[in-house]
Design a protein around this motif. Sequence first.
Motif, PDB file in Angstrom:
ATOM      1  N   TRP A 165       0.798  -1.228  -0.181  1.00 58.02           N
ATOM      2  CA  TRP A 165       0.007  -0.042   0.065  1.00 58.02           C
ATOM      3  C   TRP A 165       0.763   1.156   0.121  1.00 58.02           C
ATOM      4  O   TRP A 165       0.469   2.112  -0.754  1.00 58.02           O
ATOM      5  N   GLN A 166       2.027   1.327   0.727  1.00 57.76           N
ATOM      6  CA  GLN A 166       2.790   2.499   0.961  1.00 57.76           C
ATOM      7  C   GLN A 166       3.799   2.501  -0.416  1.00 57.76           C
ATOM      8  O   GLN A 166       3.909   3.800  -0.864  1.00 57.76           O
ATOM      9  N   ALA A 167       4.273   1.235  -1.091  1.00 59.56           N
ATOM     10  CA  ALA A 167       4.933   1.412  -2.227  1.00 59.56           C
ATOM     11  C   ALA A 167       4.150   1.895  -3.103  1.00 59.56           C
ATOM     12  O   ALA A 167       4.718   2.800  -4.228  1.00 59.56           O
ATOM     13  N   LEU A 168       2.944   1.674  -3.518  1.00 61.53           N
ATOM     14  CA  LEU A 168       2.247   2.042  -4.620  1.00 61.53           C
ATOM     15  C   LEU A 168       1.760   3.416  -4.538  1.00 61.53           C
ATOM     16  O   LEU A 168       1.342   4.087  -5.562  1.00 61.53           O
ATOM     17  N   ASP A 169       2.049   4.135  -3.364  1.00 60.08           N
ATOM     18  CA  ASP A 169       1.685   5.374  -3.093  1.00 60.08           C
ATOM     19  C   ASP A 169       2.781   6.497  -3.809  1.00 60.08           C
ATOM     20  O   ASP A 169       2.707   7.657  -3.813  1.00 60.08           O
TER      21      ASP A 169
END
Length: 761
Positions: free
Chosen positions: A667-671
């Motif tokens: 979730w954090q990496a896709l942001d």
Amino acid sequence: MSTVAALRRTVLRARVRVALDTLALALPLGLAACALAWRVRGLADAAVVAAIAVLAAAAAIAWRGRRFDRAWLVSRLDATRRDLDDSAGLLFAEAARLRPLQRLQRARVVERLGARAMPDLRPPWSSRAIGACWLLGGAVAAAALLWPTARPQAPGSAPGAVPAIPGEPRRIEAMLEVTPPAYTGLEATRAPSLDARAPVGSTLRWMLRYAPQPDAVELVFHDGRRLALERDGESWRASERLQGPMLYRVVPHGVTGADRSPLHRLDAIPDQPPRVRVLAPGRSLTLIDDAAAPATLRFEVRDDHGVAAQARLRITRTEGTGENIRFHDHERVLAGRGERRMRVFEARLRPTDFGLQRGEDLVARLEVFDNRAPQPQLARSASVILRWPPEPVLGADGLDGLARQVLPAYFRSQRQIIIDAEALLQERPRLAADEFERRSDAIGVDQRLLRLRYGQFLGEESEGGRTLPTSDLPTSDLPTSDLPTSDQADAEAAGGADDHLHDEAHADGHDHGSADDRAGAGGTPSAPAQDHDHDHAAGPGAPPSDGFGDAGDVLETFGHTHDIPEAATLLDPQTRETLRAALREMWQSELHLRQAVPAEALPYAYRALDLIKQVQQADRIYLQRVGSQLPPIDPSRRMSGKREGIASGALPPLQATAGDAPLAAAWQALDHADADATTTALDALQAWVDEHRDRLDDPLAWLARIEETRQDPGCESCRARLRALLWSGMPRPAGGIGRRAGDGAVERRYLDALGRGEGAP
């Protein structure tokens, strides 16, 4: 032209006007429907819609023109020509049946019609309706024809094909054939799409064509498995059995970027087990009044592909109650009615055919298979219980309490003692005297054990134990149990005046009384006999005991009082008296069995069995309702603000589950736009999906989104779709109540008032 011919022509002209008016209304609507079908489904479907529109218009013309007949013409002539004197109907009557005056009137009508022109009787045009239909049809047709279409593909290209590079193999045709299993009854389908949704066990056949021809073509599945296609002339073919959902891509050798081509999806539809529903009776438990009357059982069975034509109805009859219950199983084969996917099975059962007696149950359950091959699936219906209730028994009415079941375990052994005694009498001619006496004594021992077990429900002790050498005086003036509980007392009641047994009985501290006190003229013990005095405490003024200690001290240290047997049970008085009478009969039965006279013991045993059955039918106790006793409230702590002795109500901090860390990392990496971090997170996320397939609703969608994002890390829409899946798969945190900040003016005033002991401001 004759007058009648002119009238018929008038009717024909009216029908033509109606037909043209109907066509003017239906034509724009039909054209709009054809244009819409051609745009959405193609030319073939548009032709089908046109044929349907023509048939509908013809039906409408026939329906509207049916009212223009001779009766309509006569009424219209009479309404438009006043000079006909309402006699237009005479024109169509037979001349032979007319009277002279009618023939004269008819001649006048013909003359008057010939003198003037025939009126125009055609109905008017539906101008407003025709205009509205043409406007609506034109708008729909224009919208269908002017709606933008997808960009046309290059000739020879196939959906999902890799962009062609000059000189490399290019897919020019693709076909996937799906053949469902034979038991489903579904036909095989062929489609140019490489995606499919089929039942489990279907056979998939691929046919691909390339120009120029590649060296080899493979199907690479998402789990790493590869399936090589074989070349057949100009085509490449392969077949596979569908066992589960999977993703795959077509990889032709020698094509740049073939390993990153779009994924295709194959969904496997599992075969569902049959669904059985009970139609009759309406309730699972049915009380029957007459066991001879037939009962109808009806079941409805549905399945997605087919139900077997026959089913088994398993019927179980229960016999007995408590632990000594027996089951008798029966089976019937039923033939179903209806089509293959929904069958109804019906049976008419007569409970008496299965030997059902009062107080017993008949349990029926349907077992049915579906048509799945090679292993059909079994489904069972809910149990249908047919109960023939026992005869009603008057219970303890008016007692304020709760009912609980007791005494269900030992109410069948007395019948076995009777059976054994009767069998012994039948075998007596073939047995030796000592063998007969031994077996009779063994049955008497069984009777004694049963008597002792029932005696426990009246607060008595077991036999054979020693008591404390306290006083011989009774502990109370109240009457004690009149039932003997010692083998020594048994010997006395049997008349065996064995001094050793008599002395041992008195040494135990049990004043059993004499045989004359317990047995009446008929050998039945008398009620007032006191044969269970434990002598736990001496009465007032009693002499000191010869024991080694004071009676009161010994009782307080080691003893227990139960000089009132009724106080040790929860049975109602009537049931206690019935059980006490049963124990008296058991005593006499045991007496004669131990004396090797089973014939004289049988009457007592039968009476004991009848009394036990009465106790069994009144096997309810009543406990007084007791309300909850809450601890008292300490008013001194109210509104004081003191928290001493109160456990902390703070919730532990919420922490993510260790196994779900890849979800948060992805979730954090896709942001962010970091390609390396995204690739690492996607690898961990894919491993998490492979491990938690059972937790996800659609794991193939996760794998497809991951692969889509992996191929194009810069695609914002791909990242957004994957983040949406991540949000749906994240565990929900446990709810909690946040603590009040307490830094406002109102909060500070409230806390200060609590500290001063003033209560709320």
